[in-house]
Design a protein around this motif. Sequence first.
Motif: not given
Length: 185
Positions: A30-33, A49-54, A56-63
């Motif tokens: 994810l960090r590479r992307l 990029a790190t903030a973007l990954v974090h 995105a991660w929260l949105r992916l697994v948040g609920d």
Amino acid sequence: MSDVTQILQAVGRGQARATEDLLPLVYDELRRLAAARMAQEAAGQTLQATALVHEAWLRLVGDGERTWENRGHFFGAAAEAMRRILIENARRKSRLKRGGDLMRVDISEIELAESTPDEKVLMIDEALERLETEDPDKARIVVMKFFGGLTNQEVAETFGVTERTVERQWAFAKAWLFRSIQEKS
């Protein structure tokens, strides 16, 4: 079956520690992307990029109610999340630029630019939304490749088509988006 796919299936079954096990396996990718996507952004981009990954991660697994079929499906969802974050960021900046921060400035002292990088991101998003109404599959390919940085092979695996089909659809989508943006400009 890869470790990522097995853990994704565990997430789908609702196993408690599955999302915790997933992050170390996918974080570097994810960090590479995200870094590849951010490298395409103009200088002065405030989102890292790190903030973007974090985010995105929260949105992916948040609920906690997400299920992914395989690795390609997961990274496609991550690409879509990154796209939405970049669009929201561009809209927020544009809103501030268009008067959300209300500040009087003498226009005679300012050099006006043709369009900012954020405006270009918004133009791409508008064109992509139009493409999505005409051909959702091609729009998904654009999101996976442009925003997610997935390869033709990874996109083909996700869609269950040949790599050549993805290449043809990608070429068509790029031309369609270019023409659509040119017409709007």
